[in-house]
Design a protein around this motif. Structure first.
Motif, PDB file in Angstrom:
ATOM      1  N   PRO A  80      48.171  31.198  44.447  1.00 53.90           N
ATOM      2  CA  PRO A  80      48.352  31.426  43.002  1.00 53.90           C
ATOM      3  C   PRO A  80      47.338  32.431  42.468  1.00 53.90           C
ATOM      4  O   PRO A  80      46.151  32.389  42.819  1.00 53.90           O
ATOM      5  CB  PRO A  80      48.141  30.041  42.387  1.00 53.90           C
ATOM      6  N   PHE A  81      47.811  33.357  41.652  1.00 55.62           N
ATOM      7  CA  PHE A  81      46.927  34.370  41.070  1.00 55.62           C
ATOM      8  C   PHE A  81      46.280  33.813  39.805  1.00 55.62           C
ATOM      9  O   PHE A  81      46.954  33.269  38.924  1.00 55.62           O
ATOM     10  CB  PHE A  81      47.730  35.635  40.740  1.00 55.62           C
ATOM     11  N   ASN A  82      44.971  33.927  39.772  1.00 58.09           N
ATOM     12  CA  ASN A  82      44.237  33.459  38.589  1.00 58.09           C
ATOM     13  C   ASN A  82      44.262  34.550  37.533  1.00 58.09           C
ATOM     14  O   ASN A  82      43.775  35.660  37.750  1.00 58.09           O
ATOM     15  CB  ASN A  82      42.788  33.114  38.959  1.00 58.09           C
ATOM     16  N   GLY A  83      44.855  34.242  36.407  1.00 56.17           N
ATOM     17  CA  GLY A  83      44.984  35.235  35.344  1.00 56.17           C
ATOM     18  C   GLY A  83      43.641  35.781  34.903  1.00 56.17           C
ATOM     19  O   GLY A  83      42.664  35.047  34.784  1.00 56.17           O
ATOM     20  N   ASN A  84      43.601  37.086  34.690  1.00 59.27           N
ATOM     21  CA  ASN A  84      42.358  37.733  34.256  1.00 59.27           C
ATOM     22  C   ASN A  84      42.497  38.288  32.841  1.00 59.27           C
ATOM     23  O   ASN A  84      41.768  39.193  32.439  1.00 59.27           O
ATOM     24  CB  ASN A  84      41.978  38.852  35.221  1.00 59.27           C
ATOM     25  N   ILE A 101      44.958  40.016  31.873  1.00 60.48           N
ATOM     26  CA  ILE A 101      45.965  41.076  31.920  1.00 60.48           C
ATOM     27  C   ILE A 101      47.175  40.624  32.737  1.00 60.48           C
ATOM     28  O   ILE A 101      48.321  40.783  32.308  1.00 60.48           O
ATOM     29  CB  ILE A 101      45.378  42.371  32.522  1.00 60.48           C
ATOM     30  N   LEU A 102      46.879  40.049  33.917  1.00 58.00           N
ATOM     31  CA  LEU A 102      47.942  39.562  34.804  1.00 58.00           C
ATOM     32  C   LEU A 102      48.043  38.056  34.696  1.00 58.00           C
ATOM     33  O   LEU A 102      47.033  37.353  34.583  1.00 58.00           O
ATOM     34  CB  LEU A 102      47.663  39.968  36.249  1.00 58.00           C
ATOM     35  N   ILE A 103      49.262  37.543  34.759  1.00 55.36           N
ATOM     36  CA  ILE A 103      49.482  36.099  34.623  1.00 55.36           C
ATOM     37  C   ILE A 103      49.646  35.427  35.974  1.00 55.36           C
ATOM     38  O   ILE A 103      49.048  34.381  36.231  1.00 55.36           O
ATOM     39  CB  ILE A 103      50.725  35.832  33.744  1.00 55.36           C
ATOM     40  N   ASP A 104      50.439  36.013  36.864  1.00 52.74           N
ATOM     41  CA  ASP A 104      50.744  35.372  38.138  1.00 52.74           C
ATOM     42  C   ASP A 104      51.053  36.438  39.201  1.00 52.74           C
ATOM     43  O   ASP A 104      50.846  37.637  38.973  1.00 52.74           O
ATOM     44  CB  ASP A 104      51.923  34.400  37.977  1.00 52.74           C
ATOM     45  N   ASN A 105      51.554  35.976  40.331  1.00 55.04           N
ATOM     46  CA  ASN A 105      51.850  36.904  41.431  1.00 55.04           C
ATOM     47  C   ASN A 105      52.989  37.869  41.091  1.00 55.04           C
ATOM     48  O   ASN A 105      53.072  38.955  41.667  1.00 55.04           O
ATOM     49  CB  ASN A 105      52.196  36.123  42.704  1.00 55.04           C
ATOM     50  N   TRP A 106      53.893  37.459  40.204  1.00 60.85           N
ATOM     51  CA  TRP A 106      54.916  38.405  39.751  1.00 60.85           C
ATOM     52  C   TRP A 106      54.255  39.615  39.094  1.00 60.85           C
ATOM     53  O   TRP A 106      54.594  40.775  39.391  1.00 60.85           O
ATOM     54  CB  TRP A 106      55.859  37.734  38.757  1.00 60.85           C
ATOM     55  N   SER A 114      52.410  41.747  41.759  1.00 59.76           N
ATOM     56  CA  SER A 114      53.286  42.549  42.635  1.00 59.76           C
ATOM     57  C   SER A 114      53.857  43.752  41.895  1.00 59.76           C
ATOM     58  O   SER A 114      53.923  44.861  42.439  1.00 59.76           O
ATOM     59  CB  SER A 114      54.411  41.685  43.205  1.00 59.76           C
ATOM     60  N   VAL A 115      54.267  43.549  40.636  1.00 59.57           N
ATOM     61  CA  VAL A 115      54.809  44.667  39.852  1.00 59.57           C
ATOM     62  C   VAL A 115      53.712  45.674  39.517  1.00 59.57           C
ATOM     63  O   VAL A 115      53.920  46.898  39.582  1.00 59.57           O
ATOM     64  CB  VAL A 115      55.474  44.145  38.562  1.00 59.57           C
ATOM     65  N   LYS A 116      52.518  45.169  39.182  1.00 61.92           N
ATOM     66  CA  LYS A 116      51.397  46.059  38.814  1.00 61.92           C
ATOM     67  C   LYS A 116      51.009  46.929  40.011  1.00 61.92           C
ATOM     68  O   LYS A 116      50.674  48.111  39.844  1.00 61.92           O
ATOM     69  CB  LYS A 116      50.215  45.216  38.347  1.00 61.92           C
ATOM     70  N   SER A 148      56.901  39.467  44.220  1.00 64.59           N
ATOM     71  CA  SER A 148      55.979  38.325  44.211  1.00 64.59           C
ATOM     72  C   SER A 148      55.806  37.779  45.638  1.00 64.59           C
ATOM     73  O   SER A 148      55.665  38.548  46.586  1.00 64.59           O
ATOM     74  CB  SER A 148      56.481  37.250  43.248  1.00 64.59           C
ATOM     75  N   GLU A 149      55.856  36.454  45.797  1.00 62.43           N
ATOM     76  CA  GLU A 149      55.597  35.810  47.089  1.00 62.43           C
ATOM     77  C   GLU A 149      56.882  35.375  47.800  1.00 62.43           C
ATOM     78  O   GLU A 149      56.816  34.716  48.841  1.00 62.43           O
ATOM     79  CB  GLU A 149      54.740  34.563  46.855  1.00 62.43           C
ATOM     80  N   PHE A 150      58.040  35.758  47.278  1.00 65.55           N
ATOM     81  CA  PHE A 150      59.278  35.087  47.684  1.00 65.55           C
ATOM     82  C   PHE A 150      60.059  35.773  48.798  1.00 65.55           C
ATOM     83  O   PHE A 150      61.126  35.306  49.184  1.00 65.55           O
ATOM     84  CB  PHE A 150      60.161  34.893  46.443  1.00 65.55           C
TER      85      PHE A 150
END
Length: 276
Positions: free
Chosen positions: A192-196, A198-203, A206-208, A234-236
């Motif tokens: 799981p990506f820890n929001g900073n 700017i980014l919320i999650d792995n979606w 991956s897009v960024k 993302s991770e899928f």
């Protein structure tokens, strides 16, 4: 005198009577022969009549049988003609199927050759020999997969200097084929990506990362933006299970999907195949 005449008359009568009896006996004998002959002829006639009736029955049977044979011959002729036509059609169908099979086999052989030529050509153009960069072709689409350790730091979407070197080689391929479209896909592991902020999650990550690569390609390497598509998966779509650090590193990647039309890069394929 009278006695003499009487005596002569008696003698004459006796003589005449004897002759008549002989004639009668002879006639009776002749009559018996004729009767026997008549009986024999009657028997033969009856036999002939019986045989005639039998022959007549046989003739009727033969006539009917002959008529049936003639009809059957006509039917057989019709059946033979239809049979010949069916056989001819079957043979034509088999020939068509054999031709289709041959064409399919040729197409498969050509497809294998084209696939090899594409991969070889792109690897040669990009100058890729790094195990963290993979080029392959699936269903007519070219994939260039680059491990994220060559592009980004962990959890970051800032492109490294080494990544710009690799992307510069990819840009040469894209710029040489202005009719190609390229989709830049970002892939992450399942951590799981820890929001900073700017980014919320792995979606988002991956897009960024995809848009970061596109900015390098367009701004620094002069790739036509109209050729590029940004995408995040993302991770899928993992390559392997996310159960070890090594596997998670494998799944963190950026994949550049080149979407050409066969007729637009056939010359490139043909040249590469001639080299082989």
């Amino acid at each position: 005198m009278r006695k003499i005449i009487l005596a002569l008359s008696v003698v004459a009568l006796l003589t005449t009577s004897c002759g008549t009896k002989k004639k009668i006996a002879a006639l009776e004998s002749k009559n018996k022969e004729i009767q026997d002959l008549l009986n024999t002829c009657t028997v033969k006639l009856n036999t002939c009549l019986t045989e005639k009736e039998a022959y007549a029955n046989q003739i009727d049977f033969l006539k009917k049988n002959n008529s049936d044979l003639i009809n059957n011959m006509g039917n057989m002729t019709t059946l033979s003609t239809k049979g010949a036509e069916n056989i001819e059609k079957a043979l034509e169908s088999i020939k068509e199927k054999d031709l289709k099979i041959t064409r399919m086999q040729d197409a498969l052989t050509k497809k294998d050759s084209v696939t090899l030529a594409l991969v070889t050509s792109l690897k040669g153009a990009v100058g890729i020999s790094d195990p963290d960069i993979e080029v392959n072709v699936e269903k007519g689409v070219v994939f260039i997969s680059i491990s994220d350790k060559l592009l980004f730091k962990s959890g970051s979407y800032n492109v490294s200097d080494r990544a710009k070197e690799v992307l510069g080689k990819v840009a040469k391929v894209i710029n040489s084929k202005p009719d190609f479209e390229c989709m830049v896909e970002g892939h992450t592991d399942n951590v799981p990506f820890n929001g900073n902020g700017i980014l919320i999650d792995n979606w988002d990550l991956s897009v960024k990362r995809s848009t970061a690569i596109i900015r390098v390609l367009t701004k620094d390497l002069k790739v036509n933006p109209a050729q590029l598509i940004a995408a995040g998966r993302s991770e899928f779509i993992p390559l392997v299970q996310n159960n070890t650090p090594e596997n998670r590193a494998t799944n963190r990647r950026t994949r550049i999907v080149i979407l050409p039309k066969i007729d637009q890069f056939y010359d490139m394929i043909e040249k590469e195949m001639k080299k082989q």
